[in-house]
Design a protein around this motif. Structure first.
Motif, short mmCIF file in Angstrom:
data_model
loop_
_atom_site.label_atom_id
_atom_site.label_comp_id
_atom_site.label_asym_id
_atom_site.label_seq_id
_atom_site.Cartn_x
_atom_site.Cartn_y
_atom_site.Cartn_z
N GLY A 26 0.73 -1.46 -0.16
CA GLY A 26 0.07 -0.36 -0.13
C GLY A 26 0.84 0.86 0.29
O GLY A 26 0.53 2.24 -0.41
N SER A 27 1.90 1.56 1.12
CA SER A 27 3.01 2.36 0.68
C SER A 27 3.67 2.70 -0.34
O SER A 27 3.76 3.95 -0.42
CB SER A 27 3.89 2.37 2.14
OG SER A 27 3.31 1.94 3.11
N ALA A 28 3.82 1.44 -1.55
CA ALA A 28 4.48 1.85 -3.05
C ALA A 28 3.41 2.21 -3.22
O ALA A 28 3.93 2.47 -4.36
CB ALA A 28 5.26 0.26 -3.38
N ALA A 29 2.14 1.97 -3.28
CA ALA A 29 0.89 2.07 -4.48
C ALA A 29 1.45 3.58 -4.23
O ALA A 29 1.02 4.59 -5.05
CB ALA A 29 -0.23 1.19 -4.04
N LEU A 30 1.01 4.27 -2.42
CA LEU A 30 0.87 5.25 -2.55
C LEU A 30 1.98 6.46 -2.74
O LEU A 30 1.66 7.30 -3.25
CB LEU A 30 0.53 5.23 -1.10
CG LEU A 30 0.05 6.61 -0.13
CD1 LEU A 30 -0.65 7.28 -1.25
CD2 LEU A 30 0.47 7.32 1.24
N THR A 32 3.65 5.58 -5.53
CA THR A 32 3.56 6.13 -7.05
C THR A 32 2.55 6.38 -7.29
O THR A 32 2.58 7.61 -7.93
CB THR A 32 3.23 4.50 -7.01
OG1 THR A 32 4.19 3.53 -7.09
CG2 THR A 32 3.53 4.71 -9.01
N VAL A 33 1.22 6.72 -6.70
CA VAL A 33 0.43 7.79 -7.36
C VAL A 33 0.39 9.07 -6.90
O VAL A 33 0.88 9.97 -8.03
CB VAL A 33 -0.88 7.33 -6.48
CG1 VAL A 33 -1.63 8.29 -6.44
CG2 VAL A 33 -1.23 5.49 -6.82
N ARG A 34 1.60 8.99 -5.33
CA ARG A 34 2.12 10.98 -5.23
C ARG A 34 3.35 11.42 -6.45
O ARG A 34 3.10 11.98 -5.50
CB ARG A 34 1.82 10.94 -3.53
CG ARG A 34 0.26 10.54 -3.22
CD ARG A 34 0.81 10.58 -1.66
NE ARG A 34 0.80 12.08 -1.48
CZ ARG A 34 0.16 13.49 -0.85
NH1 ARG A 34 -1.14 12.44 -1.13
NH2 ARG A 34 0.84 13.79 -0.59
N THR A 35 3.96 10.71 -7.11
CA THR A 35 5.02 10.96 -7.12
C THR A 35 5.13 11.47 -8.75
O THR A 35 4.23 10.29 -9.72
CB THR A 35 6.14 10.30 -7.58
OG1 THR A 35 6.42 8.93 -6.23
CG2 THR A 35 7.65 9.69 -8.27
N ASN A 173 5.22 -1.20 -11.68
CA ASN A 173 5.39 -3.22 -11.37
C ASN A 173 6.80 -2.66 -10.44
O ASN A 173 6.46 -4.04 -9.46
CB ASN A 173 5.40 -3.17 -12.48
CG ASN A 173 4.02 -2.81 -13.96
OD1 ASN A 173 3.23 -3.47 -13.30
ND2 ASN A 173 4.41 -3.31 -15.06
N ARG A 174 7.85 -1.80 -10.78
CA ARG A 174 9.07 -1.79 -10.02
C ARG A 174 8.51 -2.29 -8.49
O ARG A 174 8.89 -2.48 -8.07
CB ARG A 174 9.81 -1.33 -10.89
CG ARG A 174 11.38 -2.05 -9.81
CD ARG A 174 12.49 -1.06 -10.49
NE ARG A 174 12.11 0.85 -9.88
CZ ARG A 174 13.01 2.05 -10.12
NH1 ARG A 174 13.76 1.96 -11.14
NH2 ARG A 174 12.22 3.24 -9.80
N ASN A 175 7.90 -1.07 -8.74
CA ASN A 175 7.60 -0.24 -7.68
C ASN A 175 7.03 -0.88 -6.49
O ASN A 175 6.83 -1.96 -5.13
CB ASN A 175 7.39 1.26 -7.32
CG ASN A 175 7.56 2.27 -7.81
OD1 ASN A 175 9.63 2.41 -7.64
ND2 ASN A 175 7.64 3.51 -8.28
N LEU A 176 5.86 -1.85 -6.68
CA LEU A 176 5.38 -2.61 -6.30
C LEU A 176 5.40 -4.21 -6.11
O LEU A 176 5.75 -4.40 -4.44
CB LEU A 176 3.80 -2.79 -6.97
CG LEU A 176 2.98 -1.59 -7.32
CD1 LEU A 176 1.71 -2.43 -8.31
CD2 LEU A 176 2.35 -1.69 -6.56
N ALA A 177 6.91 -4.09 -6.43
CA ALA A 177 7.53 -5.55 -6.31
C ALA A 177 8.65 -5.41 -5.03
O ALA A 177 8.47 -5.77 -4.21
CB ALA A 177 8.26 -6.36 -8.45
N VAL A 178 8.83 -4.34 -5.26
CA VAL A 178 9.88 -4.01 -4.76
C VAL A 178 9.12 -3.82 -2.77
O VAL A 178 9.63 -4.12 -1.88
CB VAL A 178 10.66 -2.38 -4.65
CG1 VAL A 178 11.82 -2.48 -3.42
CG2 VAL A 178 11.40 -2.96 -5.85
N GLY A 179 7.43 -3.54 -3.36
CA GLY A 179 7.66 -2.63 -1.56
C GLY A 179 7.31 -4.58 -1.45
O GLY A 179 6.81 -4.81 0.15
#
Length: 485
Positions: A26-30, A32-35, A173-179
């Motif tokens: 969830g943090s990675a998705a947030l 990603t969205v806010r960047t 994709n990368r951000n969610l995978a790393v998260g």
């Protein structure tokens, strides 16, 4: 701590791993969205110099490779940034331009690459175009000879300027995978840490190690046991009832050469289910045809009379002080051979009364009058009553609730029994968590073999008590002709 132990802790605290994983993703998705999307524009320069012959070409190549390293710093210089800002209306300062520019060189070549990263695709391209034009001019001006002749260095744009059509960041994709990876690693670490710092009794193996005694049974947790604690009626066919029957069997085979006929049931702390287990064990023994006498020796918090629906105003304490005969206060429960001796009046000195000669004589008489005597005692760590009674019994049964009592408390309770040479028959893990697959398998077998019971638990309890209430003194006297009067 070995790998197997860590995996067991992770499996036990799987919910920690799941929560941590969800938070990390969830943090990675947030993020990603806010960047804001970022675009990259690039330009490639070729640095050359006139040469005569192979030797001059080789030496010139070495000279240019050293020169290219200096030009990489020149691309990020204040002078060039100010020239770029003055050349076009970009809405940026010289510092803003410097922060957006990065350079790279390829070892062994004379190629120099400059990239500009910006959240605005059009502005990134404009900055790169201005940068490439002003950089060539700046190098020519710096390399110009004192007499005004052109310098030995020539720079040409061989690639770009061009800008990417899609943003280079963020990459969902990368951000969610790393998260997810970070969440799994942190979750596993938290689960292992939770298992290390958690001192509560969690499994049967730990209970055996803490008490140094065999495990005689695991009674599963059932939510309906709170309102229907006795294994009668519908509860008689439950997994909990079957666990008590297994306990009954194991208890009878602890020592076939010297079977325990007087059993003290105790626990480390209050509220671990020892009284309920005492009642259900007595019921299970009576169902097997044994003549059972259940004694409530927890004089500080007596509960057996309430559980069985009997009158507990007169009982054990009154017999011990000599006010009544035991045959006059023992009550029959149900249609089986189960007799109950309630606690009686609340005494001011429970420990002294339970350790008196009258108690020893009473237990001796009860031993000869019943096949098995089950005694519910007080918790071991709260008061000494439990130890006082256990010393006079043939052995003790230690009940521990899973996830409530600490390993140190269970070990202390076992030591209190061993210190006075009490025979610890074994231990019982109460309110244990059972795998859903095992519970489903037992339920399917129960339905296939017995069907759904038609007698509700509350009506079955009343039937075991007798529809006409507790039996009269005369009835009990006839049943207890072998007990001392």
């Amino acid at each position: 701590m070995d790998v197997r132990t860590c995996l067991r802790l992770v499996r036990r605290h799987w919910w920690i791993v799941l929560v941590t994983l969800m938070v990390a993703v969830g943090s990675a998705a947030l993020v990603t969205v806010r960047t804001a999307p970022r675009y990259v524009a690039s330009v490639t320069f070729f640095v050359t110099t006139p040469s005569q012959g192979v030797t001059d070409a080789y030496q010139g190549g070495l000279f240019l490779q050293q020169r290219v390293k200096s030009y990489a710093d020149l691309l990020r210089s204040d002078r060039l940034a100010q020239a770029v800002v003055a050349d076009a209306s970009l809405g940026l300062t010289a510092d803003d331009v410097q922060r957006r520019v990065s350079t790279s060189t390829e070892t062994g070549t004379v190629l120099l690459r400059a990239t500009v990263t910006d959240t605005d695709q059009t502005r990134a391209l404009k900055v790169t175009e201005a940068l490439s034009a002003r950089f060539v001019e700046l190098v020519q001006k710096i390399e110009m000879a004192a007499d005004g002749r052109a310098g030995p260095i020539k720079i040409e744009v061989v690639g770009g300027p061009r800008v990417t059509s899609s943003p280079v960041s963020p990459q969902p994709n990368r951000n969610l995978a790393v998260g997810a990876l970070i969440g799994l690693l942190l979750g596993a670490a938290f689960a292992v840490l939770r298992g290390v710092v958690d001192v509560r009794m969690r499994d049967a193996a730990g209970l055996q190690r803490a008490t140094g005694s065999p495990l005689l049974g695991e009674v599963p947790f059932e939510a309906q046991a709170k309102t229907a604690p006795l294994i009668v009626g519908e509860a008689a066919n439950s997994a909990r009832a079957e666990a008590v029957r297994k306990l009954r069997t194991n208890l009878r085979f602890v020592d076939v050469h010297e079977p325990a006929r007087v059993i003290a049931v105790t626990s480390a702390l209050q509220g671990e289910g020892k009284t309920t287990l005492s009642c259900n064990l007595a019921i299970a023994l009576a169902e097997a045809g044994w003549r059972v006498l259940l004694v409530d020796a927890d004089l500080r918090r007596p509960k057996i009379a309430d559980y069985l629906g009997l009158s507990g105003g007169i009982g054990l304490t009154d017999v011990l002080v000599g006010d009544v005969q035991v045959g006059d206060v023992v009550q029959r429960w149900g249609d089986k051979s189960l007799l109950v001796l309630p606690s009686g009046s609340a005494p001011p000195n429970p420990s002294e009364l339970l350790g008196s000669k009258a108690m020893a004589d009473l237990l001796l008489a009860l031993r000869e009058s019943a096949d098995i005597v089950v005694i519910d005692t007080a918790p071991l760590l709260a008061v000494t009553d439990g130890v006082v009674v256990a010393v006079q019994a043939d052995g003790a049964l230690l009940v521990t609730q899973q996830g409530r009592t600490s390993r140190a408390q269970v070990a202390a309770a076992a030591r209190s029994l061993h210190s006075v040479s009490v025979r610890l028959l074994g231990c019982v893990l109460n309110m244990a968590k059972v795998a859903k697959a095992d519970a489903y398998q037992y339920e399917a077998y129960r339905i296939a073999s017995t069907g759904t019971p038609s007698v509700p638990a509350d009506r079955a309890t009343a039937a075991h008590r007798g529809d006409q209430g507790p039996h009269t003194v005369g009835d009990r006297t006839q049943e207890l002709t072998r007990l001392p009067r």
